[in-house]
Write an enzyme that holds these catalytic residues in place. Structure first.
Site, PDB file in Angstrom:
ATOM      1  N   GLY A  15      39.591  53.287  38.020  1.00  0.00           N
ATOM      2  CA  GLY A  15      40.189  52.222  38.960  1.00  0.00           C
ATOM      3  C   GLY A  15      41.359  51.618  38.206  1.00  0.00           C
ATOM      4  O   GLY A  15      41.861  51.951  37.291  1.00  0.00           O
ATOM      5  N   ASP A  16      41.899  50.367  39.010  1.00  0.00           N
ATOM      6  CA  ASP A  16      43.142  49.782  38.619  1.00  0.00           C
ATOM      7  C   ASP A  16      42.950  49.144  37.142  1.00  0.00           C
ATOM      8  O   ASP A  16      43.926  49.190  36.528  1.00  0.00           O
ATOM      9  CB  ASP A  16      43.190  48.673  39.575  1.00  0.00           C
ATOM     10  CG  ASP A  16      44.480  47.895  39.415  1.00  0.00           C
ATOM     11  OD1 ASP A  16      45.547  48.528  39.648  1.00  0.00           O
ATOM     12  OD2 ASP A  16      44.311  46.623  39.531  1.00  0.00           O
ATOM     13  N   VAL A  88      27.128  55.881  40.243  1.00  0.00           N
ATOM     14  CA  VAL A  88      26.461  54.949  39.701  1.00  0.00           C
ATOM     15  C   VAL A  88      24.835  54.733  40.294  1.00  0.00           C
ATOM     16  O   VAL A  88      24.032  54.104  39.668  1.00  0.00           O
ATOM     17  CB  VAL A  88      26.947  53.575  39.190  1.00  0.00           C
ATOM     18  CG1 VAL A  88      28.151  53.792  38.500  1.00  0.00           C
ATOM     19  CG2 VAL A  88      27.365  52.902  40.589  1.00  0.00           C
ATOM     20  N   ASP A 178      36.389  36.960  30.680  1.00  0.00           N
ATOM     21  CA  ASP A 178      37.071  36.390  31.619  1.00  0.00           C
ATOM     22  C   ASP A 178      38.426  36.392  30.717  1.00  0.00           C
ATOM     23  O   ASP A 178      38.867  35.664  29.727  1.00  0.00           O
ATOM     24  CB  ASP A 178      36.635  34.944  31.608  1.00  0.00           C
ATOM     25  CG  ASP A 178      37.488  34.208  32.490  1.00  0.00           C
ATOM     26  OD1 ASP A 178      38.617  34.464  32.444  1.00  0.00           O
ATOM     27  OD2 ASP A 178      37.095  32.889  33.086  1.00  0.00           O
ATOM     28  N   HIS A 179      39.423  37.188  31.494  1.00  0.00           N
ATOM     29  CA  HIS A 179      40.655  37.325  30.516  1.00  0.00           C
ATOM     30  C   HIS A 179      41.522  36.027  30.547  1.00  0.00           C
ATOM     31  O   HIS A 179      42.537  35.901  29.806  1.00  0.00           O
ATOM     32  CB  HIS A 179      41.577  38.466  31.493  1.00  0.00           C
ATOM     33  CG  HIS A 179      41.850  38.124  32.812  1.00  0.00           C
ATOM     34  ND1 HIS A 179      41.155  38.056  33.865  1.00  0.00           N
ATOM     35  CD2 HIS A 179      43.110  37.656  33.292  1.00  0.00           C
ATOM     36  CE1 HIS A 179      41.741  37.577  35.041  1.00  0.00           C
ATOM     37  NE2 HIS A 179      42.961  37.286  34.745  1.00  0.00           N
ATOM     38  N   LYS A 183      44.170  34.477  27.066  1.00  0.00           N
ATOM     39  CA  LYS A 183      45.624  33.878  27.008  1.00  0.00           C
ATOM     40  C   LYS A 183      46.186  33.158  25.945  1.00  0.00           C
ATOM     41  O   LYS A 183      45.381  32.426  25.510  1.00  0.00           O
ATOM     42  CB  LYS A 183      45.811  33.275  28.255  1.00  0.00           C
ATOM     43  CG  LYS A 183      46.039  34.091  29.827  1.00  0.00           C
ATOM     44  CD  LYS A 183      46.096  33.201  30.821  1.00  0.00           C
ATOM     45  CE  LYS A 183      45.720  34.018  32.323  1.00  0.00           C
ATOM     46  NZ  LYS A 183      46.742  34.975  32.707  1.00  0.00           N
ATOM     47  N   ASP A 236      35.879  32.334  43.093  1.00  0.00           N
ATOM     48  CA  ASP A 236      36.791  33.311  42.408  1.00  0.00           C
ATOM     49  C   ASP A 236      37.537  32.724  41.315  1.00  0.00           C
ATOM     50  O   ASP A 236      37.945  33.457  40.509  1.00  0.00           O
ATOM     51  CB  ASP A 236      38.023  33.557  43.735  1.00  0.00           C
ATOM     52  CG  ASP A 236      38.588  34.855  43.174  1.00  0.00           C
ATOM     53  OD1 ASP A 236      37.930  35.892  42.650  1.00  0.00           O
ATOM     54  OD2 ASP A 236      39.769  35.270  43.521  1.00  0.00           O
ATOM     55  N   HIS A 241      37.556  30.644  35.584  1.00  0.00           N
ATOM     56  CA  HIS A 241      38.700  30.438  35.003  1.00  0.00           C
ATOM     57  C   HIS A 241      38.792  28.817  34.754  1.00  0.00           C
ATOM     58  O   HIS A 241      38.758  28.222  33.742  1.00  0.00           O
ATOM     59  CB  HIS A 241      39.899  30.802  35.681  1.00  0.00           C
ATOM     60  CG  HIS A 241      39.977  32.382  35.960  1.00  0.00           C
ATOM     61  ND1 HIS A 241      39.300  33.425  34.948  1.00  0.00           N
ATOM     62  CD2 HIS A 241      40.293  32.916  37.159  1.00  0.00           C
ATOM     63  CE1 HIS A 241      39.479  34.587  35.734  1.00  0.00           C
ATOM     64  NE2 HIS A 241      40.075  34.405  37.002  1.00  0.00           N
ATOM     65  N   LYS A 342      53.835  30.385  41.496  1.00  0.00           N
ATOM     66  CA  LYS A 342      52.589  30.844  40.553  1.00  0.00           C
ATOM     67  C   LYS A 342      52.725  29.816  39.416  1.00  0.00           C
ATOM     68  O   LYS A 342      53.879  29.749  38.763  1.00  0.00           O
ATOM     69  CB  LYS A 342      52.737  32.025  40.014  1.00  0.00           C
ATOM     70  CG  LYS A 342      51.583  32.425  39.242  1.00  0.00           C
ATOM     71  CD  LYS A 342      51.587  33.813  38.784  1.00  0.00           C
ATOM     72  CE  LYS A 342      50.545  34.216  37.609  1.00  0.00           C
ATOM     73  NZ  LYS A 342      49.338  33.986  38.055  1.00  0.00           N
TER      74      LYS A 342
HETATM   75  P1  NAD Z   1      39.056  49.471  41.598  1.00  0.00           P
HETATM   76  O1  NAD Z   1      38.372  49.348  43.112  1.00  0.00           O
HETATM   77  O2  NAD Z   1      40.431  49.720  41.438  1.00  0.00           O
HETATM   78  O3  NAD Z   1      38.018  50.501  40.791  1.00  0.00           O
HETATM   79  C1  NAD Z   1      36.729  50.424  40.915  1.00  0.00           C
HETATM   80  C2  NAD Z   1      36.198  51.742  40.270  1.00  0.00           C
HETATM   81  O4  NAD Z   1      34.797  52.067  40.764  1.00  0.00           O
HETATM   82  C3  NAD Z   1      36.926  53.070  40.521  1.00  0.00           C
HETATM   83  O5  NAD Z   1      37.053  54.035  39.560  1.00  0.00           O
HETATM   84  C4  NAD Z   1      35.743  53.890  41.463  1.00  0.00           C
HETATM   85  O6  NAD Z   1      36.023  55.290  41.851  1.00  0.00           O
HETATM   86  C5  NAD Z   1      34.736  53.433  40.793  1.00  0.00           C
HETATM   87  N1  NAD Z   1      33.508  53.576  41.798  1.00  0.00           N
HETATM   88  C6  NAD Z   1      33.585  52.995  43.057  1.00  0.00           C
HETATM   89  N2  NAD Z   1      32.075  53.377  43.629  1.00  0.00           N
HETATM   90  C7  NAD Z   1      31.547  53.998  42.745  1.00  0.00           C
HETATM   91  C8  NAD Z   1      30.372  54.718  42.487  1.00  0.00           C
HETATM   92  N3  NAD Z   1      29.312  54.533  43.530  1.00  0.00           N
HETATM   93  N4  NAD Z   1      30.094  55.316  41.438  1.00  0.00           N
HETATM   94  C9  NAD Z   1      30.743  55.557  40.736  1.00  0.00           C
HETATM   95  N5  NAD Z   1      31.909  55.091  40.599  1.00  0.00           N
HETATM   96  C10 NAD Z   1      32.509  54.286  41.774  1.00  0.00           C
HETATM   97  O7  NAD Z   1      38.398  48.157  41.046  1.00  0.00           O
HETATM   98  P2  NAD Z   1      39.206  47.087  39.754  1.00  0.00           P
HETATM   99  O8  NAD Z   1      40.319  46.358  40.538  1.00  0.00           O
HETATM  100  O9  NAD Z   1      39.409  48.154  38.712  1.00  0.00           O
HETATM  101  O10 NAD Z   1      38.385  46.074  39.569  1.00  0.00           O
HETATM  102  C11 NAD Z   1      37.011  46.555  38.651  1.00  0.00           C
HETATM  103  C12 NAD Z   1      36.391  45.136  38.018  1.00  0.00           C
HETATM  104  O11 NAD Z   1      37.305  44.589  37.221  1.00  0.00           O
HETATM  105  C13 NAD Z   1      36.101  44.178  39.192  1.00  0.00           C
HETATM  106  O12 NAD Z   1      34.885  43.552  38.843  1.00  0.00           O
HETATM  107  C14 NAD Z   1      37.250  43.010  39.110  1.00  0.00           C
HETATM  108  O13 NAD Z   1      36.794  42.018  39.744  1.00  0.00           O
HETATM  109  C15 NAD Z   1      37.361  43.271  37.692  1.00  0.00           C
HETATM  110  N6  NAD Z   1      38.872  42.741  37.298  1.00  0.00           N
HETATM  111  C16 NAD Z   1      39.882  43.565  37.583  1.00  0.00           C
HETATM  112  C17 NAD Z   1      41.205  42.932  37.468  1.00  0.00           C
HETATM  113  C18 NAD Z   1      42.339  43.711  37.779  1.00  0.00           C
HETATM  114  O14 NAD Z   1      43.509  43.628  37.517  1.00  0.00           O
HETATM  115  N7  NAD Z   1      42.116  44.840  38.588  1.00  0.00           N
HETATM  116  C19 NAD Z   1      41.406  41.838  36.776  1.00  0.00           C
HETATM  117  C20 NAD Z   1      40.243  41.148  36.426  1.00  0.00           C
HETATM  118  C21 NAD Z   1      39.004  41.606  36.848  1.00  0.00           C
END
Ligand code: NAD
Length: 483
Positions: A15-16, A88, A178-179, A183, A236, A241, A342
């Site tokens: 994921g991201d 999962v 909570d990132h 900060k 959100d 935050h 921002k």
């Molecule tokens: P994303 O959608 O980019 O990644 C989700 C991940 O889950 C991927 O690796 C995907 O393949 C996997 N996935 C989805 N369904 C699945 C399943 N059934 N089984 C196994 N794997 C599965 O999401 P993200 O942006 O990385 O966010 C993840 C968490 O982090 C969220 O709770 C989000 O609120 C939190 N978050 C993200 C950021 C950010 O900058 N991206 C910042 C703060 C908090």
């Protein structure tokens, strides 16, 4: 620095968040020696990646975030990464995952220590926690879990999730992340308040008129309309935050800087949080949606957003505590999308001084924490020519070189998880109070929606949100400092 032995499992390894934040942060901690020879990371996600492919992704993530790297170091680091294709929701996959974790534990001598990181959509958190428990994924060393936000969508669902997680983990081993708490300037609130005579002694209701917290975003919901419809600004941004920031601003001085003492001080404060009633909510809370313009979409016209949506992209309100140094002092917050810029900032507004000069301007202490970091105190002084006073700023700021040394929030917070320091994570008792407050507002707004009386201010994009937010103050002498 210690070399901490551990097998870390990242749910959501493709994921991201993992790519942009976790992998670069882990690399920096590896460079510092916090994790080194005795660690392995298992990235899991549904895609059929190989170990090699995950390693190339981790390497890309490091190159994208670092100007210069030692390629040998990157190679050594990524060799600790393993990929496990894993749905999962499929119980059998946890068996394979458990076996891989055990093999890696042996291979790297990780001493039975496990760290689980939930970096996935929150709807999966409960399922993962349940299967970690029923498939016995925990090791025989330490077992810690990091849970991303949001932790539930109201108190009831947060309680359910907490039950699922506490089946395998003790409260002290649960790191609700909570990132914002990673900060630089947010981490500077405690030293600022408690190491300066001037602030330590004036941080009370005798001296402070009000406190204002603004988390303004320039962007709209972009492609995340579908997700945002299930959330809104209150859930959100405010539930986590804004409340974290307010808690740091209002808590009493802790007995020490140890994590347990800091949580004790926070809990003491939050036990006295005043939950507003419907009448107060009507008076002191505003919700809004960005209205669009000739060139931009209104929120209701964004992709995957209901055209009759009542989801707020802006929320403002009032928080008060019965106890603590700023008991009874109004703490106003606002957050929204499509602001003019921002800007994350805190304004501590001191009381008016009845001076020989008559009514003079308030002193204001402003803490900016994103995108810039600074502390500014406005003070009154004499005009150089002519009569009367002028206001000038005393500023605490960082040089470019210093800013370049500031670690990313995720690096700081992951470090804290490894060394078992929970100072900058949310305890369950704190979270519970945040949800009780948010639920009260959500329930009141829901009631209005059901009666067809939803009062959702439509605001022009890229300004300061709805003008209705100027009317939430308790007294006509109060106004937003940041305009
Ligand atoms: P994303 O959608 O980019 O990644 C989700 C991940 O889950 C991927 O690796 C995907 O393949 C996997 N996935 C989805 N369904 C699945 C399943 N059934 N089984 C196994 N794997 C599965 O999401 P993200 O942006 O990385 O966010 C993840 C968490 O982090 C969220 O709770 C989000 O609120 C939190 N978050 C993200 C950021 C950010 O900058 N991206 C910042 C703060 C908090």
């Amino acid at each position: 620095m210690k070399n901490i032995p551990v097998v870390m499992v990242i749910f959501g390894g493709s994921g991201d968040l993992a790519h942009r934040k976790l992998y670069p942060a882990l690399y920096n901690l590896y460079e510092q020696g916090l994790i080194h020879d005795n660690f392995a990371v298992i990235g899991t996600a549904r895609r059929p990646w190989s170990h090699e492919y995950l390693r190339s992704q981790v390497s890309d993530a490091i190159h994208e975030t670092h100007d210069k790297v030692d390629e040998n170091e990157v190679k050594n680091f990524t060799s600790h990464f393993y990929y496990q294709s894993h749905d999962v929701t499929n119980v059998e996959h946890y068996e394979t995952l458990k076996k891989l974790a055990q093999d890696l534990d042996e291979h790297y001598n990780a001493q039975g220590n496990r760290l689980f990181y939930m970096a996935m959509a929150p709807r999966f958190f409960g399922t993962i926690a349940t299967h970690i428990n029923d498939q016995h994924l925990t090791g025989n060393g330490f077992n810690r879990i990091v849970v991303e936000k949001p932790f539930g969508r109201d108190l009831a669902s947060a309680e359910e999730l907490n039950k699922q997680i506490t089946a395998s983990f003790k409260e002290d081993d649960i790191f609700r992340i909570d990132h914002y708490l990673g900060k630089e300037m947010i981490q500077n609130i405690i030293p600022l308040r408690f190491s300066n005579w001037i602030f330590k002694n004036s941080w009370n209701k005798e001296n402070i008129k009000n406190i204002q917290v603004t988390l303004a975003e320039r962007l709209g919901v972009e492609a995340r309309g579908g997700y945002y419809e299930t959330s809104g600004a209150l859930r959100d941004m405010v539930q986590n935050h804004i409340f974290q920031v307010i808690t740091l601003l209002a808590m009493p001085e802790p007995e020490s800087l140890k994590d347990n003492d800091i949580h004790k001080a926070k809990q003491e404060l939050l036990d006295s949080l005043i939950i507003p009633n419907e009448e107060e909510i009507k008076k002191h809370f505003v919700r809004g949606q960005y209205a669009g313009s000739d060139t931009t979409f209104a929120y209701k016209k964004e992709p995957n957003v209901d055209e009759n949506s009542t989801t707020e992209t802006f929320a403002a309100g009032l928080v008060k505590f019965k106890k603590g140094p700023v008991a009874d002092v109004p703490i106003y917050f606002r957050t929204g999308k499509e602001f003019k810029e921002k800007k994350n900032r805190i304004d501590i507004v001191f009381k008016n001084c009845h001076s020989l000069y008559g009514q003079v301007k308030h002193d204001v202490l402003t803490i900016e924490f994103d995108p810039t970091s600074s502390i500014t105190l406005t003070i009154n002084g004499k005009k150089i020519t002519g009569e009367g006073l002028r206001q000038e700023n005393l500023t605490y700021a960082f040089s470019k070189e210093e800013m370049a040394q500031v670690p990313d929030g995720y690096e700081r917070l992951l470090h804290d998880v490894f060394v078992n320091d929970s100072t900058n994570f949310t305890h369950w008792g704190e979270l519970k109070r945040y949800w009780q407050f948010i639920d009260a507002i959500e329930d009141a707004w829901q009631k209005e929606n059901e009666k067809g009386q939803a009062n959702i201010a439509q605001y022009p994009p890229y300004r300061m949100g709805p003008k209705e937010a100027n009317n939430i103050f308790e007294s006509p002498t109060e106004h937003w400092i940041y305009e």
